[in-house]
Design a protein around this motif. Sequence first.
Motif, PDB file in Angstrom:
ATOM      1  N   GLN A   5       0.801  -1.227   0.000  1.00 17.09           N
ATOM      2  CA  GLN A   5       0.000   0.000   0.000  1.00 17.09           C
ATOM      3  C   GLN A   5       0.836   1.281   0.000  1.00 17.09           C
ATOM      4  N   TYR A   6       2.025   1.217   0.548  1.00 17.78           N
ATOM      5  CA  TYR A   6       2.741   2.453   0.843  1.00 17.78           C
ATOM      6  C   TYR A   6       4.115   2.512   0.190  1.00 17.78           C
ATOM      7  N   HIS A   7       4.241   1.851  -0.951  1.00 14.62           N
ATOM      8  CA  HIS A   7       5.541   1.816  -1.613  1.00 14.62           C
ATOM      9  C   HIS A   7       5.399   2.226  -3.069  1.00 14.62           C
ATOM     10  N   ARG A  13       0.800   8.128  -5.212  1.00 16.18           N
ATOM     11  CA  ARG A  13      -0.622   8.397  -5.465  1.00 16.18           C
ATOM     12  C   ARG A  13      -1.451   8.526  -4.189  1.00 16.18           C
ATOM     13  N   TYR A  14      -0.801   8.317  -3.028  1.00 13.59           N
ATOM     14  CA  TYR A  14      -1.549   8.201  -1.774  1.00 13.59           C
ATOM     15  C   TYR A  14      -2.447   9.421  -1.530  1.00 13.59           C
ATOM     16  N   ASP A  15      -1.885  10.620  -1.663  1.00 13.09           N
ATOM     17  CA  ASP A  15      -2.657  11.821  -1.299  1.00 13.09           C
ATOM     18  C   ASP A  15      -3.923  11.938  -2.132  1.00 13.09           C
ATOM     19  N   MET A  25     -10.499  13.059   8.417  1.00 15.44           N
ATOM     20  CA  MET A  25      -9.865  12.649   9.682  1.00 15.44           C
ATOM     21  C   MET A  25      -9.058  13.804  10.279  1.00 15.44           C
ATOM     22  N   GLN A  26      -8.354  14.528   9.421  1.00 13.95           N
ATOM     23  CA  GLN A  26      -7.376  15.489   9.955  1.00 13.95           C
ATOM     24  C   GLN A  26      -7.974  16.851  10.304  1.00 13.95           C
ATOM     25  N   ALA A  27      -9.060  17.262   9.639  1.00  8.90           N
ATOM     26  CA  ALA A  27      -9.611  18.597   9.918  1.00  8.90           C
ATOM     27  C   ALA A  27      -9.945  18.767  11.408  1.00  8.90           C
ATOM     28  N   VAL A  46       4.085   9.953  14.325  1.00 10.61           N
ATOM     29  CA  VAL A  46       4.562   8.605  13.989  1.00 10.61           C
ATOM     30  C   VAL A  46       3.630   7.987  12.947  1.00 10.61           C
ATOM     31  N   GLY A  47       4.224   7.352  11.946  1.00  8.14           N
ATOM     32  CA  GLY A  47       3.408   6.888  10.815  1.00  8.14           C
ATOM     33  C   GLY A  47       2.845   8.090  10.083  1.00  8.14           C
ATOM     34  N   CYS A  48       3.706   9.074   9.884  1.00  6.27           N
ATOM     35  CA  CYS A  48       3.250  10.382   9.344  1.00  6.27           C
ATOM     36  C   CYS A  48       2.858  10.299   7.887  1.00  6.27           C
ATOM     37  N   GLY A  49       3.182   9.162   7.228  1.00  4.50           N
ATOM     38  CA  GLY A  49       2.808   9.011   5.828  1.00  4.50           C
ATOM     39  C   GLY A  49       3.425  10.096   4.969  1.00  4.50           C
ATOM     40  N   THR A  50       2.589  10.728   4.158  1.00  2.00           N
ATOM     41  CA  THR A  50       3.094  11.747   3.236  1.00  2.00           C
ATOM     42  C   THR A  50       3.215  13.134   3.880  1.00  2.00           C
ATOM     43  N   THR A  69       7.965  10.267  11.377  1.00  3.92           N
ATOM     44  CA  THR A  69       8.543   8.932  11.212  1.00  3.92           C
ATOM     45  C   THR A  69       7.544   8.059  10.457  1.00  3.92           C
ATOM     46  N   ASP A  70       8.061   7.055   9.795  1.00  4.40           N
ATOM     47  CA  ASP A  70       7.191   6.101   9.096  1.00  4.40           C
ATOM     48  C   ASP A  70       8.004   4.842   8.815  1.00  4.40           C
ATOM     49  N   ALA A  71       7.312   3.725   8.646  1.00  3.63           N
ATOM     50  CA  ALA A  71       8.006   2.491   8.268  1.00  3.63           C
ATOM     51  C   ALA A  71       8.340   2.467   6.781  1.00  3.63           C
ATOM     52  N   SER A  72       7.656   3.286   5.997  1.00  2.00           N
ATOM     53  CA  SER A  72       7.858   3.268   4.543  1.00  2.00           C
ATOM     54  C   SER A  72       8.749   4.422   4.093  1.00  2.00           C
ATOM     55  N   ILE A  91      13.070   6.823   9.602  1.00  3.22           N
ATOM     56  CA  ILE A  91      12.398   5.532   9.386  1.00  3.22           C
ATOM     57  C   ILE A  91      12.206   4.859  10.740  1.00  3.22           C
ATOM     58  N   LEU A  92      10.982   4.484  11.038  1.00  2.00           N
ATOM     59  CA  LEU A  92      10.694   3.838  12.330  1.00  2.00           C
ATOM     60  C   LEU A  92       9.536   2.875  12.155  1.00  2.00           C
ATOM     61  N   ASP A  93       9.768   1.617  12.466  1.00  2.00           N
ATOM     62  CA  ASP A  93       8.699   0.618  12.414  1.00  2.00           C
ATOM     63  C   ASP A  93       8.161   0.425  13.824  1.00  2.00           C
ATOM     64  N   LEU A  94       6.923   0.795  14.031  1.00  2.00           N
ATOM     65  CA  LEU A  94       6.346   0.752  15.381  1.00  2.00           C
ATOM     66  C   LEU A  94       6.026  -0.678  15.825  1.00  2.00           C
ATOM     67  N   ASN A  95       6.229  -1.637  14.958  1.00  2.00           N
ATOM     68  CA  ASN A  95       6.101  -3.032  15.382  1.00  2.00           C
ATOM     69  C   ASN A  95       7.383  -3.549  16.021  1.00  2.00           C
ATOM     70  N   ASN A  96       8.419  -2.709  16.039  1.00  2.00           N
ATOM     71  CA  ASN A  96       9.666  -3.050  16.719  1.00  2.00           C
ATOM     72  C   ASN A  96       9.835  -2.120  17.923  1.00  2.00           C
ATOM     73  N   CYS A 113      -0.425  10.085  16.375  1.00  2.00           N
ATOM     74  CA  CYS A 113      -0.424   8.764  15.743  1.00  2.00           C
ATOM     75  C   CYS A 113      -1.784   8.603  15.071  1.00  2.00           C
ATOM     76  N   VAL A 114      -1.817   8.841  13.776  1.00  2.00           N
ATOM     77  CA  VAL A 114      -3.092   8.966  13.059  1.00  2.00           C
ATOM     78  C   VAL A 114      -3.193   7.901  11.971  1.00  2.00           C
ATOM     79  N   SER A 115      -4.217   7.080  12.069  1.00  3.39           N
ATOM     80  CA  SER A 115      -4.514   6.043  11.062  1.00  3.39           C
ATOM     81  C   SER A 115      -3.390   5.013  10.945  1.00  3.39           C
TER      82      SER A 115
HETATM   83  C1  LIG Z   1      -3.197   5.222   6.446  1.00  2.00           C
HETATM   84  S1  LIG Z   1      -1.557   5.855   6.355  1.00  2.00           S
HETATM   85  C2  LIG Z   1      -1.717   7.287   7.416  1.00  2.00           C
HETATM   86  C3  LIG Z   1      -0.620   8.273   7.194  1.00  2.00           C
HETATM   87  C4  LIG Z   1      -0.748   9.561   8.009  1.00  2.00           C
HETATM   88  N1  LIG Z   1      -0.639   9.320   9.433  1.00  2.00           N
HETATM   89  C5  LIG Z   1      -2.015  10.275   7.679  1.00  2.00           C
HETATM   90  O1  LIG Z   1      -2.861  10.436   8.581  1.00  2.00           O
HETATM   91  O2  LIG Z   1      -2.167  10.708   6.532  1.00  2.00           O
HETATM   92  C6  LIG Z   1      -0.706   4.691   7.381  1.00  2.00           C
HETATM   93  C7  LIG Z   1       0.788   4.948   7.505  1.00  2.00           C
HETATM   94  O3  LIG Z   1       1.304   4.098   8.528  1.00  2.00           O
HETATM   95  C8  LIG Z   1       2.536   3.585   8.095  1.00  2.00           C
HETATM   96  N2  LIG Z   1       2.779   2.336   8.817  1.00  2.00           N
HETATM   97  C9  LIG Z   1       2.200   1.142   8.610  1.00  2.00           C
HETATM   98  N3  LIG Z   1       2.695   0.234   9.478  1.00  2.00           N
HETATM   99  C10 LIG Z   1       3.603   0.886  10.235  1.00  2.00           C
HETATM  100  C11 LIG Z   1       4.466   0.492  11.296  1.00  2.00           C
HETATM  101  N4  LIG Z   1       4.499  -0.770  11.744  1.00  2.00           N
HETATM  102  N5  LIG Z   1       5.288   1.406  11.840  1.00  2.00           N
HETATM  103  C12 LIG Z   1       5.275   2.688  11.376  1.00  2.00           C
HETATM  104  N6  LIG Z   1       4.483   3.126  10.378  1.00  2.00           N
HETATM  105  C13 LIG Z   1       3.667   2.236   9.816  1.00  2.00           C
HETATM  106  C14 LIG Z   1       2.375   3.410   6.598  1.00  2.00           C
HETATM  107  O4  LIG Z   1       3.618   3.327   5.940  1.00  2.00           O
HETATM  108  C15 LIG Z   1       1.567   4.643   6.237  1.00  2.00           C
HETATM  109  O5  LIG Z   1       2.390   5.730   5.914  1.00  2.00           O
END
Ligand SMILES: C[S@@+](CC[C@H](N)C(=O)[O-])C[C@H]1O[C@@H](n2cnc3c(N)ncnc32)[C@H](O)[C@@H]1O
Length: 206
Positions: A5-7, A13-15, A25-27, A46-50, A69-72, A91-96, A113-115
């Motif tokens: 989904q995020y590569h 195209r995510y935005d 969600m963000q408003a 965290v997981g800031c996406g784009t 930070t984001d895992a992608s 780069i940060l994977d929140l599963n670690n 930490c959103v979505s």
């Molecule tokens: C639905 S998007 C939301 C992005 C942003 N927070 C927003 O509100 O637009 C989910 C994001 O979480 C990231 N993500 C997924 N699993 C993750 C993990 N284990 N650790 C960190 N980020 C992760 C994805 O790469 C993606 O950028």
Amino acid sequence: MARRQYHGAAARRYDRRWATFTTRMQAPIIDLLAPDLRPGLRVLDVGCGTGTLLTALATRQPDLVLTGTDASPDMLAQAQAKLGDRANMLILDLNNPLPDAVRQDLHVDLVLCVSVLHYLRDPLAAVQALAGLLAPDGSMLLADFTRHGWWWPGFEAVLHLADAQHQRTLTADALPALLRAAGLRPTAPHTVGAGGPWRGTIAKGI
Ligand SMILES: C[S@@+](CC[C@H](N)C(=O)[O-])C[C@H]1O[C@@H](n2cnc3c(N)ncnc32)[C@H](O)[C@@H]1O
């Protein structure tokens, strides 16, 4: 077959693809945070996406100290393109577990930490670790789409098929409960219609 989904092109195209969901969600999150955006406030998304949320906050208050930070790496590249040198990216994977360098050197006033929670194998461990980065009077905002409707178990199965990273959709009550378990005092959660089947919950802990 589950898609990444995020590569690559999906990140580019995510935005456009998720514009309605992201805006809805963000408003209310931006409205909720706006009164507290003082110069120098250290914000970690965290997981800031784009980087849409960080960008919106920087527009409201240009003197925030921003970390995303984001895992992608591809999502982070989109964020970096928007924010340039206004934010540090990591780069940060929140599963670690959080790396030692992060635990020791990153101290913030506000964690967002959103979505993302639905991607975490152990949301409580992640939220507790993130709470450890907060300054004594810091706060954390959690938001995600949450379970609702008799049909959600079927929809949950579709989410697993569509997205291999998906772990589980939380209930609305789980968000304040996570904040409480991490030692924060949750305020009353907000519910938002995020378009189509999505209903979001926003909870802040102080
Ligand atoms: C639905 S998007 C939301 C992005 C942003 N927070 C927003 O509100 O637009 C989910 C994001 O979480 C990231 N993500 C997924 N699993 C993750 C993990 N284990 N650790 C960190 N980020 C992760 C994805 O790469 C993606 O950028």
